[in-house]
Design an enzyme around this catalytic site. Structure first.
Site, short mmCIF file in Angstrom:
data_model
loop_
_atom_site.label_atom_id
_atom_site.label_comp_id
_atom_site.label_asym_id
_atom_site.label_seq_id
_atom_site.Cartn_x
_atom_site.Cartn_y
_atom_site.Cartn_z
N ASP A 1 0.81 -1.14 -0.06
CA ASP A 1 -0.08 0.26 -0.03
C ASP A 1 0.81 1.15 0.16
O ASP A 1 2.30 1.24 0.37
CB ASP A 1 -0.68 -0.18 1.26
N ASP B 1 -1.25 -1.32 6.34
CA ASP B 1 -1.52 -0.64 7.69
C ASP B 1 -2.85 -0.66 8.06
O ASP B 1 -2.93 -0.07 9.04
CB ASP B 1 -0.43 0.25 8.09
N ASP C 1 -6.81 -2.36 3.98
CA ASP C 1 -5.72 -3.43 3.68
C ASP C 1 -6.11 -4.99 4.16
O ASP C 1 -5.58 -5.65 3.73
CB ASP C 1 -4.40 -3.04 3.98
#
Length: 758
Positions: A446, A646, A650
């Protein structure tokens, strides 16, 4: 947890076999116990594991659990504490102390037995009349009896239990081997006439008290060395436990006083003075100081703490003093969660262990068959005295073939490897994740909070149509108060820094991957992506999109704002790339990984970040469901995928990847969905985790290879295959020494992981 009513073993209800009786579910460790239960009508009470008690478990069979020390009914190994807490060393070392005492007393008694038995091979003593006298033989019998019956008693207990529970193990072989040597010698002493004349020499039959006694002492030595080595595998947890202070200063009306750490409760006020360790997780109520948080962040520079700031247990206070309120204590603290996670991971089973389990499952019965075959063959074809040769070689086969090294090969490496990772801030949730990580070829990441700091800042306020910038920001920030998105937090913080007062919000609505909408001070306000605004019937966004291009090319994220159905301007937020990210990307590339960035941000911003970092592939403007789909696509292409993120958004992709990696600075949901957590939120931790995985799996393969090779070579030699060609026979004493050293060598090899460079 539940108790197997047949063998008394504690089992995990989630994975145990079960049966129903009188509307009650009964749980079992194995199908043997289940069948015994079904075959008897006796009512058996089903007990549950009492909460709050220490739980002991087997490193080789983590499903074996009970609330008191003892031995594993499957392999016979001493059970270990599943979760260590401060002050558990005494309990943990009880088995070591007992085995050490038995070893030294056994060795003291065995030395004269061995000396008397071997006197005939010493020049000058061989012709002495006392060497093979009745007195010498009876003295050997008297001295070896306590060695076998007391020092070696645990081996007979475990061997018998293995037969009763039908879990044949190394102690089955030891008990049979030592018992056969001792009993045959005792019978030869007490009733020599039972043996044929061909086995008697001047009315005496050969005895092997020295072999039985020496084998017991060597096995005890192996147990002592093994237990010492196993205690070192828990050094990582001990090091983590030592980060917490043993006591805390509790603030009370009558004055401060120290209390044990385990007596601190949520809501207690605690004083932390200069140089003290913060006792538990909490928040500062008064005072200020700087706290060294390298255990969490990896950064040596102290962090300033004032009223309202959170502090973490185990961190070190600097020159100031402050009073804090305890918010998380015991196993709920960050340090407690880390310790529990490491302990659970150390007891988990790697898929590669299935190979060793399958071999071990048939190994002992095969060895018993080989020993019987060896006995029969030597009794039939061997030289005189045939019975003596048959007993000695069969015992040698039983002793050298103990499968302990095979069983220890995987769990010892896992325990040390997981502990080594914990000291580097790499928390492994289970052994399976560690094994899978070795094969990873593609890393999906990400952007926000993973590649970047995750702390975006408002950098540009661009209203249009003559709208006042402060009024524009006031309406937008008021709406974003109700959002949990990091970009929303940046807008709110930016408004606070300008001293703007917020308005109440009505009819707030958030659209995942799109934006937010609501009513602020009688104005309809929308904030988000252009496509989201268009779905809400906002037109005329072309000029704003043209203005956003330059911002996006600079790596900024542009959020479009509409007020009362018309475009109102742009808010630009920048999330700087972490200082450690470029180095981490270089390390990951050097390890042969392809790096793919998936982000919900716009394409130009994502492309600029990817260009700066040299990423291999980037997918932008992608929703959480799209991340999951992309991970699936990569896996269908045959790639081994790990995902690092995080945020809550996700979590689905982390679960879909072969290995999920959560940044420790992120959300609890992400960490629960991941197989590996990086405590420090530093992407370089992924490179460390991959190196750790590769080193651990290499170590396991070395152990398994040695264990297989040792047994493949040792059993034929012990059986006497070289005797017809070289006249070579393997003494049971040497077999006992080799067996003990094989286990110690496997553990020693695993301990090398403590020094592996990550």
């Amino acid at each position: 947890m539940a108790i197997d009513p047949i063998c008394g073993m504690t089992v995990d209800e989630a994975s145990a076999l079960r049966a129903e009786r009188d509307g009650q579910t009964i749980y079992f460790c194995s199908d043997d116990c289940r069948q015994k239960f079904l075959a008897t009508p006796t009512d058996v009470k089903h007990e549950e594991q009492p909460p709050g008690k220490a739980i002991y478990t087997c490193p080789m069979h983590p499903e074996v659990q009970q609330d008191h020390p003892g031995e594993c009914p499957k392999c016979g190994m001493a059970l270990e504490l599943k979760t260590m807490t401060a002050g558990t060393d005494a309990k943990e070392n009880a088995e070591l102390h007992a085995m050490t005492l038995r070893f030294w007393i056994g060795a003291a008694l065995t030395l004269p037995v061995f000396s008397l038995a071997m006197a005939h091979v010493i020049p000058g003593l061989a012709r002495q009349s006392w060497v093979d006298s009745h007195a010498s033989r009876w003295l050997q019998f008297a001295l070896s009896t306590p060695v076998i019956c007391w020092a070696g008693w645990p081996f007979f207990q475990r061997g018998w239990r293995s037969v009763v529970t039908r879990h044949l193990n190394m102690f089955t072989l030891i008990a049979i081997g030592v018992g056969a040597a001792f009993v045959s010698s005792a019978v030869a002493m007490l009733i020599p006439n039972l043996f044929p004349n061909t086995m008697q020499h001047e009315g005496k039959v050969a005895i092997y008290f020295e072999a039985a006694a020496v084998i017991v002492v060597l096995v005890l030595l192996g147990q002592v060395l093994e237990l010492r080595a196993r205690s070192r595998t828990g050094s990582a947890i001990k090091a983590l436990l030592n980060l917490a202070p043993p006591t805390a200063r509790q603030v009370a009306p009558e004055g401060d006083h120290e209390v044990p750490l385990d007596q601190v409760k949520v809501g207690d006020c605690l004083r932390v003075v200069p140089g003290d360790k913060v006792p538990v997780d909490g928040v500062v109520l008064e005072g200020h100081s700087s706290v060294e948080e390298s255990m969490i962040t990896g950064e040596p520079l102290p962090v300033e703490k004032t009223v309202g700031n959170k502090v973490t247990g185990g961190t070190v206070n600097g020159p100031g003093s402050f009073v804090m309120r305890a918010e998380r204590v015991g196993s709920d603290t960050l340090l407690g969660q880390i310790v529990n996670m490491v302990a659970e991971a150390q007891r988990s089973r790697a898929p590669i262990q299935g190979l060793a389990d399958k071999v071990a499952g048939i190994f002992v019965p095969v060895v018993l068959a080989v020993a019987v075959f060896t006995f029969v063959l030597w009794l039939w074809l061997g030289p005189e005295p045939r019975l003596a040769h048959a007993i000695v070689n069969a015992v040698a086969v039983l002793i050298i073939a103990c499968p302990c090294a095979l069983g220890l090969a995987t769990p010892m490496s896992i325990m040390v490897g997981v502990g080594r990772g914990a000291l580097e801030g790499v928390l492994v949730k289970n052994a399976e994740a560690l094994e899978r990580l070795e094969k990873v070829t593609t890393l999906v990441v990400d952007k926000t909070g993973t590649l970047t700091e995750g702390k975006p800042k408002l950098v540009d306020i661009l209203p249009i149509g003559g709208l006042d910038a402060k009024e524009f920001l006031r309406l937008a920030a008021s709406l974003e108060q109700s959002s949990e998105h990091p970009l929303a937090a940046a807008i709110v913080q930016g408004a606070k820094e300008q001293g703007i007062d917020f308005e109440a919000v009505q009819d707030f609505r958030s659209v995942t991957g799109g934006g937010v909408i609501g009513t602020v001070a009688a104005h309809a306000v929308l904030i988000g992506k252009p496509d989201f605004l268009r779905t809400e019937k906002i037109t005329g966004l072309e000029s704003l999109e043209a203005s956003a291009v330059k911002l996006q090319e600079e790596g900024k994220t542009a959020m479009f704002v509409a007020i009362d159905g018309k475009p109102a301007g742009i808010l630009a937020v920048a999330d700087p790339i972490k200082a450690t990210t470029p180095e981490a990307i270089r390390e990951l590339h050097s390890l042969g990984l392809k790096i793919v960035m998936l982000t919900g941000d716009n394409r130009r911003t994502a492309a600029e970040v990817a260009r700066q970092l040299g990423l291999d592939e980037v997918e932008a403007e992608i929703e959480p469901a799209g991340k999951v789909a992309h991970v699936k696509k990569l896996r269908t292409e045959g790639k081994h995928v790990a995902m690092a993120g995080d945020g809550i958004n996700d979590a689905p992709a982390l679960s879909e990847a072969e290995v999920g990696i959560a940044m420790g600075t992120g959300t609890d949901v992400a960490m629960q969905s991941a197989g590996i957590t990086l405590v420090r939120g530093d992407l370089r931790g992924i490179a460390k985790a991959i190196r750790l995985s590769r080193a651990t799996m290499r170590n396991i393969r070395q152990n398994l290879f040695f264990a297989f090779l040792y047994n493949a070579l040792g059993i034929p030699v012990a059986a006497g295959v070289f005797y017809p060609f070289f006249g070579l026979l393997l003494s049971p004493i040497i077999a006992g020494a080799a067996m003990s050293l094989s286990s110690v060598s496997v553990i020693s090899n695993a301990l090398r992981l403590r020094k592996v460079k990550l």
